[in-house]
Design a protein around this motif. Sequence first.
Motif: not given
Length: 160
Positions: A31-56
């Motif tokens: 396992e690994a973790f990436v800790t970030m600001a709540p707004a950054t995580l929300a951007m990822i989860v909401d699919g709003q990142h301009h580079k596309g699907d971060v998780f995929a």
Amino acid sequence: MSSLTHINASGEAHMVDVSAKAETLREARAEAFVTMAPATLAMIVDGQHHKGDVFATARIAGIQAAKRTWELIPLCHPLALSKVEVHLTAEIDRHRVRIDTLCRLTGKTGVEMEALTAASVAALTIYDMCKAVQKDMVIGPVRLLAKSGGKSGDFKVEAL
């Protein structure tokens, strides 16, 4: 504690000869973790990142990394992995992403390094994709959760 297997009698680093070892089913989880600001995580989860699907993208990077571990870590054997899984979970309350990896094969050497490499590279990919938004994200801890198969037996972290 056993002796270091990658050091020969002359004290030189060498690749361990596994030709006489029996093939067994081997599996490892990390396992690994990436800790970030709540707004950054929300951007990822909401699919709003301009580079596309971060998780995929991180999932694919982790799978590719596991398959190429032998090219990255000196003295690792090239392995014919039969399974690689990379799961990413947003832990909203902790402002982080948890990356859980699984590597499996039937072979003569373990897959711990492959599972750890997959988790590490998936975390690095998340950082790479989000660094324009936030540069002070923290990667870690990265650790082996469990391994099975082989002469050294099974291992599982206590708090799992």
